[in-house]
Design an enzyme around this catalytic site. Structure first.
Site, mmCIF file in Angstrom:
data_model
loop_
_atom_site.group_PDB
_atom_site.id
_atom_site.type_symbol
_atom_site.label_atom_id
_atom_site.label_comp_id
_atom_site.label_asym_id
_atom_site.label_seq_id
_atom_site.Cartn_x
_atom_site.Cartn_y
_atom_site.Cartn_z
ATOM 1 N N SER A 138 40.500 33.250 -31.624
ATOM 2 C CA SER A 138 39.239 33.993 -31.535
ATOM 3 C C SER A 138 38.726 34.342 -32.914
ATOM 4 O O SER A 138 39.496 34.542 -33.848
ATOM 5 C CB SER A 138 39.427 35.283 -30.742
ATOM 6 O OG SER A 138 38.203 36.021 -30.757
ATOM 7 N N GLY A 139 37.415 34.440 -32.995
ATOM 8 C CA GLY A 139 36.790 34.834 -34.257
ATOM 9 C C GLY A 139 35.532 34.043 -34.534
ATOM 10 O O GLY A 139 34.839 34.292 -35.513
ATOM 11 N N LYS A 182 44.200 35.043 -24.399
ATOM 12 C CA LYS A 182 42.842 34.769 -24.910
ATOM 13 C C LYS A 182 41.810 34.958 -23.797
ATOM 14 O O LYS A 182 40.710 35.468 -24.032
ATOM 15 C CB LYS A 182 42.771 33.344 -25.471
ATOM 16 C CG LYS A 182 41.374 32.893 -25.889
ATOM 17 C CD LYS A 182 40.877 33.638 -27.114
ATOM 18 C CE LYS A 182 39.398 33.516 -27.408
ATOM 19 N NZ LYS A 182 38.785 32.225 -27.343
ATOM 20 N N HIS A 213 41.251 38.587 -23.436
ATOM 21 C CA HIS A 213 40.419 38.967 -24.583
ATOM 22 C C HIS A 213 38.947 38.690 -24.265
ATOM 23 O O HIS A 213 38.077 39.544 -24.454
ATOM 24 C CB HIS A 213 40.864 38.181 -25.828
ATOM 25 C CG HIS A 213 39.884 38.187 -26.964
ATOM 26 N ND1 HIS A 213 38.720 37.437 -26.954
ATOM 27 C CD2 HIS A 213 39.879 38.858 -28.148
ATOM 28 C CE1 HIS A 213 38.056 37.655 -28.073
ATOM 29 N NE2 HIS A 213 38.730 38.511 -28.813
ATOM 30 N N ASN A 214 38.672 37.497 -23.768
ATOM 31 C CA ASN A 214 37.276 37.140 -23.484
ATOM 32 C C ASN A 214 36.690 37.990 -22.369
ATOM 33 O O ASN A 214 35.509 38.332 -22.393
ATOM 34 C CB ASN A 214 37.176 35.658 -23.122
ATOM 35 C CG ASN A 214 37.321 34.771 -24.341
ATOM 36 O OD1 ASN A 214 37.789 35.202 -25.388
ATOM 37 N ND2 ASN A 214 36.931 33.523 -24.224
ATOM 38 N N GLU A 232 35.736 41.100 -23.861
ATOM 39 C CA GLU A 232 34.526 40.801 -24.652
ATOM 40 C C GLU A 232 33.276 40.793 -23.753
ATOM 41 O O GLU A 232 32.251 41.386 -24.102
ATOM 42 C CB GLU A 232 34.740 39.438 -25.321
ATOM 43 C CG GLU A 232 33.563 38.877 -26.083
ATOM 44 C CD GLU A 232 33.880 37.440 -26.559
ATOM 45 O OE1 GLU A 232 34.935 37.228 -27.160
ATOM 46 O OE2 GLU A 232 33.054 36.547 -26.295
ATOM 47 N N LYS A 241 30.970 30.287 -20.287
ATOM 48 C CA LYS A 241 31.725 29.026 -20.317
ATOM 49 C C LYS A 241 32.953 29.035 -19.424
ATOM 50 O O LYS A 241 33.661 28.048 -19.335
ATOM 51 C CB LYS A 241 32.140 28.702 -21.751
ATOM 52 C CG LYS A 241 30.996 28.134 -22.571
ATOM 53 C CD LYS A 241 31.521 27.497 -23.844
ATOM 54 C CE LYS A 241 30.438 26.683 -24.524
ATOM 55 N NZ LYS A 241 30.888 26.218 -25.845
ATOM 56 N N ARG A 261 40.861 48.850 11.021
ATOM 57 C CA ARG A 261 41.542 47.554 11.113
ATOM 58 C C ARG A 261 42.476 47.539 12.320
ATOM 59 O O ARG A 261 42.587 46.552 13.043
ATOM 60 C CB ARG A 261 42.348 47.273 9.837
ATOM 61 C CG ARG A 261 41.493 47.014 8.613
ATOM 62 C CD ARG A 261 42.350 46.787 7.390
ATOM 63 N NE ARG A 261 43.035 45.507 7.434
ATOM 64 C CZ ARG A 261 44.354 45.333 7.464
ATOM 65 N NH1 ARG A 261 45.144 46.390 7.439
ATOM 66 N NH2 ARG A 261 44.877 44.145 7.518
HETATM 67 P P1 ATR Z 1 31.281 22.412 -29.746
HETATM 68 O O1 ATR Z 1 30.864 23.112 -28.482
HETATM 69 O O2 ATR Z 1 31.463 23.320 -30.915
HETATM 70 O O3 ATR Z 1 30.513 21.148 -30.055
HETATM 71 P P2 ATR Z 1 33.402 21.357 -28.163
HETATM 72 O O4 ATR Z 1 32.377 20.763 -27.259
HETATM 73 O O5 ATR Z 1 34.359 22.351 -27.655
HETATM 74 O O6 ATR Z 1 32.751 21.913 -29.475
HETATM 75 O O7 ATR Z 1 34.259 20.160 -28.786
HETATM 76 C C1 ATR Z 1 33.677 19.007 -29.238
HETATM 77 C C2 ATR Z 1 34.795 18.167 -29.860
HETATM 78 O O8 ATR Z 1 35.579 17.597 -28.818
HETATM 79 C C3 ATR Z 1 34.248 17.033 -30.672
HETATM 80 O O9 ATR Z 1 35.097 16.852 -31.784
HETATM 81 C C4 ATR Z 1 34.339 15.882 -29.694
HETATM 82 O O10 ATR Z 1 34.429 14.628 -30.293
HETATM 83 P P3 ATR Z 1 33.102 13.757 -30.601
HETATM 84 O O11 ATR Z 1 32.625 14.198 -31.934
HETATM 85 O O12 ATR Z 1 33.586 12.357 -30.606
HETATM 86 O O13 ATR Z 1 32.136 14.032 -29.485
HETATM 87 C C5 ATR Z 1 35.629 16.203 -29.014
HETATM 88 N N1 ATR Z 1 35.772 15.537 -27.732
HETATM 89 C C6 ATR Z 1 35.114 15.796 -26.591
HETATM 90 N N2 ATR Z 1 35.532 14.978 -25.599
HETATM 91 C C7 ATR Z 1 36.488 14.184 -26.143
HETATM 92 C C8 ATR Z 1 37.306 13.134 -25.630
HETATM 93 N N3 ATR Z 1 37.247 12.764 -24.341
HETATM 94 N N4 ATR Z 1 38.156 12.538 -26.474
HETATM 95 C C9 ATR Z 1 38.232 12.913 -27.762
HETATM 96 N N5 ATR Z 1 37.500 13.899 -28.303
HETATM 97 C C10 ATR Z 1 36.638 14.518 -27.508
#
Ligand code: ATR
Length: 470
Positions: free
Chosen positions: A130-131, A184, A187-188, A191, A262, A447
């Site tokens: 986290s951060g 985690k 934590h969320n 949050e 999410k 009940r």
């Molecule tokens: P953010 O929301 O910050 O974009 P994320 O969606 O949690 O991050 O993660 C994206 C990362 O997961 C990217 O590095 C992505 O790779 P690509 O740049 O090739 O898209 C990676 N990623 C997602 N699905 C993947 C998969 N099936 N295999 C390998 N890497 C994957």
């Protein structure tokens, strides 16, 4: 391999990039790989200077680049991507290697992956981090869970890159199995509740008190100097102060009032229901986000549902002091629920989680860092086996002194038509948990009356059934 990577990171979205830089700036040699090579190239071009970061463009190359036993941190999108990467990695790994998942994965998925990899002699840790972006770069709060031996392989590295607080580095072993991701997730959930409480306080100041945004920001700034000192309190003030460069108005007033999520908050609420732990404030924070999403429905219903929407008359500073007390009470109730949930999860899933360590790790670096954490840790340490903060007289006193103020705020909020779900569930939670007798006796009677579900009595032991309707 000498001079090989001490840690490998797969996934170079913002969090992966920032963690790679953080490890490298602490002197660790880092190998990086991303499915799409352009992202790796862009990272090296735009952000890497003389840090010891070694790129790889195939998984084979990546695995070869690492010292053995290997330490690999996955920073890919939570969900099926994690399974896909593990599947592709597995034939390239050797027994004793360690794979870590630093994303927001579900704790049950983490347990499953851990068991699957263990069958191949591969170690696995579920690591809550986290951060946000800044934390990843400058010092996150790190919550690793899995086997203690696996943790021992990376402890020295995590401790270096973690946020540092007056109580030590914000990284500690969270327990066995999916404990890291579970912690985690909680934590969320806290949050979510904290942010919902802050949003309710903002709504109250805006709608019920008619305060301009600048005055609301100033109020959060003042609160941040006191008991409510916390990253999210400060952030609320800063966000409220930000002006839209185009219009010059506070940008927050131009943002669509539909909150996204999410999944971690929802998982926490689901887990609380499954484990039978009442966590109403954590749950309602998820529900409030979901409810916010129905913007057009709300508009339609509101148009046909007049309510006084009465702005309160001229108000004194006492109203804001009450609101501050109410938000503190809400936050304490949220922590109390979250820590009970952790206690029960640790018992049921045999995590062995030390909640005093959890609170220490949350002290800095993470999104819910707050002044209260030091106090809460003291309470937990007084009796680590107590599920409830509420068993502590000192904790109860903090709630009790704020309860009248919280009640006044809720009454004013009702008059002004301001919904305060996080605050009202927190007040209900406190009022319910202090009642030795709740009206559940009537529920039991009904009940039994309609379904012969039986009941117990308070004046003698046994299980009873009555023919109520004869
Ligand atoms: P953010 O929301 O910050 O974009 P994320 O969606 O949690 O991050 O993660 C994206 C990362 O997961 C990217 O590095 C992505 O790779 P690509 O740049 O090739 O898209 C990676 N990623 C997602 N699905 C993947 C998969 N099936 N295999 C390998 N890497 C994957």
């Amino acid at each position: 391999m000498r001079n090989g990577g001490e840690i490998g990171i797969i996934g170079l979205a913002v969090m992966g990039q920032n963690l790679a830089l953080n490890f490298a700036r602490h002197g660790f040699r880092v190998c990086v790989y991303n499915r799409t090579p352009e992202r790796t190239e862009g990272f090296l071009r735009d952000r890497v200077r003389d840090e010891p970061i070694i790129p790889a463009y195939t998984l084979e190359e990546f695995v070869r680049c690492l010292e053995r036993p290997r330490r690999i941190l996955l920073m890919v999108q939570a969900g099926s991507a994690v399974d896909q990467v593990i599947e592709a990695l597995l034939p390239l790994l050797e027994p004793g290697d360690l794979v870590m998942d630093g994303g927001n994965s579900h704790y049950a998925d983490t347990e499953r992956r851990m068991q699957n990899l263990a069958a191949h002699g591969i170690r696995f840790l579920g690591v809550g981090i986290s951060g946000g972006e800044k934390g990843a770069l400058l010092g996150p709060s790190i919550m690793p869970g899995g086997s203690a031996e696996a943790y021992a392989m990376v402890e020295h590295m995590f401790i270096r890159i973690a946020a540092q607080s007056e109580e030590g580095p914000c990284c500690a072993y969270m327990g066995r199995g999916g404990a890291g991701h579970y912690v985690k997730m909680v934590h969320n959930a806290i949050e979510y509740a904290f942010m919902q409480g802050i949003a309710e306080a903002y709504d109250f100041m805006k709608t019920a008190l008619g305060m301009p945004v600048e005055a609301i920001a100033e109020t959060f700034e003042r609160w941040n100097e006191g008991a409510l000192n916390a990253f999210l309190t400060e952030l609320a003030a800063r966000v409220l102060r930000y002006r839209d460069p185009e219009s010059g108005d506070p940008l927050v007033e131009r943002i669509m009032d539909r909150a996204e999520q999410k999944g971690t908050g929802r998982w926490a609420a689901q887990s609380a229901l499954e484990l039978g732990v009442p966590a109403p404030t954590l749950t309602v924070a998820v529900i409030a986000r979901t409810l916010s999403y129905f913007k057009t429905d709300r508009e339609r219903i509101g148009a046909g549902f007049p309510w006084p929407d009465q702005r309160l008359g001229p108000f004194s500073e006492g109203v804001l002091a009450d609101l501050e007390a109410a938000l503190n009470l809400m936050l304490l109730a949220a922590f109390s629920q979250g820590l009970w949930l952790l206690h029960e999860a640790s018992r049921v899933y045999s995590y062995g989680t030390d909640r005093a360590e959890v609170l220490r790790v949350w002290r800095a670096g993470c999104i819910i860092r707050a002044r209260w954490l030091g106090f809460l840790r003291e309470i937990v340490r007084e009796d680590p086996e107590d599920p409830h903060l509420l068993f502590s007289a000192r904790f109860r006193a903090e709630l009790q002194q704020r309860l009248p103020a919280a009640g006044r705020v809720l009454r004013w909020a009702f008059e002004a038509g301001v919904p305060m779900p996080a605050l009202s569930t927190a007040v209900d939670y406190v009022l319910s948990m202090r009642r030795s007798r709740l009206p559940a006796n009537l529920i039991q009677a009904q009940r039994d009356a309609f379904g012969a579900h039986t009941y117990e009595r308070i004046d003698r032991p046994g299980v009873f059934h009555t023919e109520w309707l004869d």
